[in-house]
Write a protein that holds these residues in place. Structure first.
Motif, PDB file in Angstrom:
ATOM      1  N   TRP A 125     -50.947  -6.737 -21.678  1.00 49.25           N
ATOM      2  CA  TRP A 125     -50.536  -7.906 -20.677  1.00 49.25           C
ATOM      3  C   TRP A 125     -51.051  -9.148 -21.188  1.00 49.25           C
ATOM      4  O   TRP A 125     -50.344 -10.199 -21.277  1.00 49.25           O
TER       5      TRP A 125
ATOM      6  N   ALA B 128     -48.596 -12.133 -22.328  1.00 50.72           N
ATOM      7  CA  ALA B 128     -48.856 -13.575 -21.811  1.00 50.72           C
ATOM      8  C   ALA B 128     -48.772 -14.759 -23.026  1.00 50.72           C
ATOM      9  O   ALA B 128     -48.722 -16.005 -22.705  1.00 50.72           O
TER      10      ALA B 128
ATOM     11  N   PHE C 120     -46.410 -12.293 -13.754  1.00 48.04           N
ATOM     12  CA  PHE C 120     -46.060 -13.788 -14.319  1.00 48.04           C
ATOM     13  C   PHE C 120     -45.281 -14.481 -13.258  1.00 48.04           C
ATOM     14  O   PHE C 120     -44.668 -15.571 -13.426  1.00 48.04           O
TER      15      PHE C 120
END
Length: 275
Positions: free
Chosen positions: A139, A143, A264
């Motif tokens: 993750w 990002a 997100f």
């Protein structure tokens, strides 16, 4: 037509991203089915049969089966197997094992590719933590997929997080890749390195982000089947992966059921995020 930028990286239109999303959902839903199916006594081949049926029932084609001679629908890597394990019925999963399941599908000519690592029953806390670190590292890498960022930002964020969590090994020779009309496309995506290097991210680029993290050494070897990669010290390894698109509104996680919303925020209409 398939547009490529000056670095040879395929850049998808919004309509093409919708097709990528559809392929990604086939993979994501198949992996969720496999996650719920894992239990002691099952064999990796049992999981492979489940995966192939799910993919074909969705109108898609398993992208791994026959790829460079690979004989199965999924890669099933147990314990010290890092990646590319061939599912067989020669052993059953046991309480305390972990299994990494890598899955790919082709729908309407577009590819989805994703991987999860699943605990078989109750496992050692060190393995639970290994899986947590690996998934979080994925993750962190995802990002980094922001317009204007650089390719090496992914590996930098993956490595930075893993190193902050303890003495883990990151196999240097394995990583992610571009994805689109082929499963493996340029560029290769390292899970280590310095930031601010390589091509800049543009909307429509798609990458498979896939850290592999070992409980011990980063050193690996390939077994006699010419596929299965194992750790040289026999310690466990975990593997997580998502296919992700770069959009003006941030990463769109093509193989996540929610498009990455839990991480997100909700996908923006028109960015390929409809499930």
């Amino acid at each position: 037509m398939f547009k490529k930028n000056k670095h040879g990286i395929q850049v998808k239109t919004p309509e093409q991203l919708e097709k990528m999303r559809a392929a990604g959902l086939v993979v994501g839903r198949t992996l969720e089915l496999l996650r719920s199916s894992v239990e002691p006594g099952l064999t990796p081949l049992d999981l492979d049969v489940i995966a192939e049926k799910a993919i074909r029932d969705a109108g898609a084609i398993p992208s791994f089966k026959g790829y460079q001679g690979f004989p199965a629908t999924i890669c099933a890597s147990v314990n010290d197997e890092v990646v590319h394990g061939i599912p067989t019925d020669r052993r059953k999963l046991r309480e305390g094992d972990i299994i990494s399941i890598d899955c790919g599908a082709i729908l309407d000519g577009w590819h989805g590719d994703s991987a999860i690592t699943v605990a078989v029953g109750e496992v050692d806390p060190a393995l639970t933590e290994l899986m947590r670190v690996t998934e979080e590292a994925m993750w962190r890498g995802i990002a980094a997929l922001r317009v204007g960022g650089h390719l090496s930002d992914i590996g930098f964020q993956v490595e930075k997080y893993v190193r902050s969590q303890g003495r883990y090994g990151i196999p240097q020779e394995y990583g992610g890749h571009g994805i689109g009309t082929e499963m493996h496309m340029d560029p290769w995506v390292a899970n280590h390195g310095r930031p601010g290097r390589g091509p800049r991210f543009e909307p429509g680029m798609c990458f498979a982000i896939e850290p592999m993290v070992n409980l011990g050494t980063d050193r690996t070897r390939v077994l006699a089947d010419d596929w299965t990669v194992v750790t040289v010290d026999g310690k466990a390894s975990a593997h997580f992966e998502h296919s992700v698109a770069v959009t003006e509104n941030g990463p769109l996680v093509l193989t996540a059921i929610d498009g990455g919303a839990s991480r997100f925020g909700e996908p923006v209409a028109g960015s390929g995020g409809q499930a």
